[in-house]
Write a protein that holds these residues in place. Structure first.
Motif: not given
Length: 150
Positions: A99-109
């Motif tokens: 549901l929050l793919p952009e946040l997942a990518e930001q946190l991952c980075a």
């Protein structure tokens, strides 16, 4: 972020149904979680977010708040130890991250950019859990293709 429009509201308002008062015989943790659902989102402290994330309460509302803190200070000591909020957050179920793919990518980075020495004080197994999160949410060359396997 649409969530910012709801910072004056509580989880009981945003994530129905409202929870009743817990039984008097319940644990301190259960009473605390029930009480936190009645606090406006803007008033939730890092320790409160760690508790709610760890207990998997209203995650679509709580995870964005946790990630917002973690993007600025990935190894934030919310209550127990340095990195406790990060560890709770990377263990959020994949269905929530979907549901929050952009946040997942930001946190991952942000997490992937930490030096190896940043992990020296984390509990046993934490590096593996963080590595799993990074592998599941890493994008390759900005194409949107996911790295790792799910």
């Amino acid at each position: 972020m649409a969530l910012l429009l709801h910072l004056d509201r509580t989880l009981d308002e945003l994530d129905p149904p409202r929870w009743p008062d817990p039984p008097s015989t319940t644990t301190h943790l259960v009473r605390k979680v029930h009480a936190l659902r009645r606090v406006p989102l803007r008033e939730l402290r890092p320790a409160d977010l760690r508790t709610l994330v760890s207990q998997q309460v209203a995650l679509p509302y709580v995870v964005p708040l946790a990630v917002r803190l973690l993007l600025e200070e990935p190894l934030l000591d919310a209550y127990f130890y340095e990195g406790d909020l990060l560890l709770a957050t990377v263990n959020v179920p994949a269905t929530v991250w979907a549901l929050l793919p952009e946040l997942a990518e930001q946190l991952c980075a942000v997490v992937a950019g930490l030096p190896e020495s940043a992990y020296t004080h984390l509990p046993s197994g934490a590096v593996k859990e963080i590595g799993r999160f990074v592998a599941e949410h890493r994008t390759i060359d900005g194409t949107g293709a996911k790295g790792g396997s799910k």
